[in-house]
Motif scaffolding. Structure first.
Motif, PDB file in Angstrom:
ATOM      1  N   TYR A  89      28.743  31.842 -13.117  1.00  0.00           N
ATOM      2  CA  TYR A  89      29.960  31.842 -13.921  1.00  0.00           C
ATOM      3  C   TYR A  89      31.046  30.985 -13.277  1.00  0.00           C
ATOM      4  O   TYR A  89      31.189  30.933 -12.048  1.00  0.00           O
ATOM      5  CB  TYR A  89      30.503  33.259 -14.075  1.00  0.00           C
ATOM      6  CG  TYR A  89      29.736  34.150 -15.015  1.00  0.00           C
ATOM      7  CD1 TYR A  89      29.444  33.749 -16.318  1.00  0.00           C
ATOM      8  CD2 TYR A  89      29.304  35.411 -14.600  1.00  0.00           C
ATOM      9  CE1 TYR A  89      28.744  34.578 -17.186  1.00  0.00           C
ATOM     10  CE2 TYR A  89      28.605  36.252 -15.457  1.00  0.00           C
ATOM     11  CZ  TYR A  89      28.321  35.817 -16.755  1.00  0.00           C
ATOM     12  OH  TYR A  89      27.630  36.644 -17.600  1.00  0.00           O
ATOM     13  N   GLU A 147      35.429  32.438 -16.606  1.00  0.00           N
ATOM     14  CA  GLU A 147      34.377  33.362 -17.039  1.00  0.00           C
ATOM     15  C   GLU A 147      34.322  34.593 -16.145  1.00  0.00           C
ATOM     16  O   GLU A 147      34.114  35.715 -16.620  1.00  0.00           O
ATOM     17  CB  GLU A 147      33.021  32.657 -17.029  1.00  0.00           C
ATOM     18  CG  GLU A 147      32.863  31.575 -18.078  1.00  0.00           C
ATOM     19  CD  GLU A 147      31.552  30.827 -17.912  1.00  0.00           C
ATOM     20  OE1 GLU A 147      30.741  30.830 -18.859  1.00  0.00           O
ATOM     21  OE2 GLU A 147      31.339  30.247 -16.825  1.00  0.00           O
ATOM     22  N   GLU A 153      34.695  38.360 -17.358  1.00  0.00           N
ATOM     23  CA  GLU A 153      33.570  39.267 -17.140  1.00  0.00           C
ATOM     24  C   GLU A 153      33.987  40.495 -16.334  1.00  0.00           C
ATOM     25  O   GLU A 153      33.518  41.607 -16.582  1.00  0.00           O
ATOM     26  CB  GLU A 153      32.451  38.525 -16.388  1.00  0.00           C
ATOM     27  CG  GLU A 153      31.171  39.312 -16.210  1.00  0.00           C
ATOM     28  CD  GLU A 153      30.399  39.524 -17.504  1.00  0.00           C
ATOM     29  OE1 GLU A 153      29.515  40.389 -17.515  1.00  0.00           O
ATOM     30  OE2 GLU A 153      30.690  38.828 -18.506  1.00  0.00           O
ATOM     31  N   SER A 161      30.995  30.525  -6.758  1.00  0.00           N
ATOM     32  CA  SER A 161      30.788  30.076  -8.132  1.00  0.00           C
ATOM     33  C   SER A 161      30.738  28.553  -8.179  1.00  0.00           C
ATOM     34  O   SER A 161      31.101  27.882  -7.211  1.00  0.00           O
ATOM     35  CB  SER A 161      31.924  30.583  -9.024  1.00  0.00           C
ATOM     36  OG  SER A 161      33.030  29.700  -9.000  1.00  0.00           O
TER      37      SER A 161
END
Length: 398
Positions: free
Chosen positions: A77, A81, A85, A104
């Motif tokens: 992600y 995001e 999330e 990430s």
């Protein structure tokens, strides 16, 4: 070890209390090194080795936790995001989960519950994390927070505020309700099933930043005031603007929630230039910051209201609890339909090193939580002559 949650109580039941930072670094590193540095950094801070206990009478405390739940993971992600999330997955503060770290594609991302600390606290954690990554050995940092008793003597609540506190505490005594973690779970579930946040990130390079600083200096104001004027010039009515303020009483680089705040109400004058409006805004901000009673009024108020009454603010805002009296209280405290137009946190030039041996922090993006009393949250931070501004807003799910 047992520390009462006082001035930070409004963060306990709020369903949107996660501070996010994305760190882009230079230097080759593997996931195992990052995970190890994260684990050691958590062990350094006493507050991150606690958990939150809510007792039968509604009082809440930080108590020791031998195995805190904070974690570091690898993910596919991106930054935005990860925020979306994780915002709907409640931090298990009762098990010592204050920080979630991620490697990430966008960089290293840290998400921290506000009970673990404020924006500057997360910066200090990142500095410790980076120093461990470069094989330095930091010392243990003891627990630190800001109870009412430690606030400056000249910051006491004005008479009318004391009447307000006493009146609402008396009203609540006859209808007191203690909330627990089951109530918190229900609030998260119901709220985030219908909501999500949106994050917009804007980066300004050295030349652009210097131009804005030059404009603000010419206007005789701070950069924050100049930016405020630019942001509210399209608002026709008086804008209600809140500013997060660092309430630290010393220069100690500790983790804890020291965030207090001030706010102004200002109508943009179209007969004046942006600079002239910014100068007027700056004058209002300086007056409020120079008055200890105003600067610390939020902490004094929260620290003196009945704790479980404060909890109703978040529960009302999340649609998880309602009564005629607490709904009225939420409206007064800006947790109802009327919220601040803008809530601004400027961390200024990041108060941490950028070079750590063969590693270097290139830049940091900072996203403040969309707290229940705000609707448009703006985060500002400058690292290595790059200023990054983030806009974080609450929206309804499709």
């Amino acid at each position: 070890m047992k520390y009462r949650i006082e001035t930070e109580r409004e963060n306990l039941f709020d369903v949107s209390m996660v501070i996010a930072m994305r760190v882009r670094i230079g230097g080759d590193v593997v996931f195992g090194q990052l995970e190890n540095a994260f684990r050691k950094a958590v062990s350094v801070y006493e507050i991150l080795n606690t958990r939150v206990v809510i007792e039968e009478d509604g009082e809440a405390y930080y108590v020791s936790c031998d195995e805190p739940l904070s974690s570091f993971k690898e993910t596919g992600y991106g930054f935005e995001e990860l925020i979306n999330e994780n915002e709907r997955i409640r931090f298990r503060i009762e098990d010592g989960e204050y920080i979630r770290g991620f490697l990430s594609p966008d960089g290293i991302v840290f998400l921290m519950h506000h009970l673990g600390g404020d924006g500057k606290s997360l910066l200090y954690f990142i500095e410790t994390f980076m120093s461990i990554l470069s094989c330095e050995e930091p010392g243990i940092v003891p627990f630190a927070n800001l109870p009412v008793a430690s606030l400056p003597e000249d910051s006491g609540l004005p008479y009318l505020y004391r009447l307000f506190v006493n009146s609402w505490n008396r009203r609540w005594a006859g209808m007191k309700r203690v909330f627990g973690y089951a109530d918190m779970d229900k609030a998260y579930s119901s709220f985030w099933s219908a909501h999500r946040t949106e994050t917009v990130i804007v980066e300004y390079d050295k030349e652009e930043l210097e131009d804005m600083i030059c404009n603000s200096k010419s206007a005789g104001c701070s950069l924050t005031s100049y930016l405020t004027a630019m942001w509210i010039r399209d608002i026709s009515l008086k804008a209600d603007v809140g500013y997060a303020v660092d309430g630290r009483l010393s220069d100690e680089r500790t983790m804890g929630n020291y965030a207090t705040g001030i706010h102004i109400r200002y109508r943009y004058d179209r007969n004046r230039t942006v600079g002239e409006n910014a100068f007027a805004i700056n004058k209002m901000i300086k007056a409020r910051l120079s008055d200890p009673k105003v600067r610390y009024s939020v902490l004094q108020l929260i620290g003196r209201l009945e704790p479980t009454l404060i909890d109703t603010l978040s529960m009302e805002a999340a649609g998880a609890y309602h009564s005629r009296e607490t709904s009225r209280f939420a409206d007064i405290m800006c947790y109802g339909k009327k919220k601040k137009d803008l809530s601004i946190t400027n961390l200024m030039r990041a108060d941490i090193r950028t070079d750590y041996g063969r590693f270097r922090i290139n830049d940091i993006a900072f996203v403040p939580p969309v707290v229940s009393y705000g609707k448009n949250l703006i985060g500002i931070i400058t690292v290595n002559d790059k200023m990054i501004v983030t806009y974080h807003t609450m929206t309804e799910r499709d």
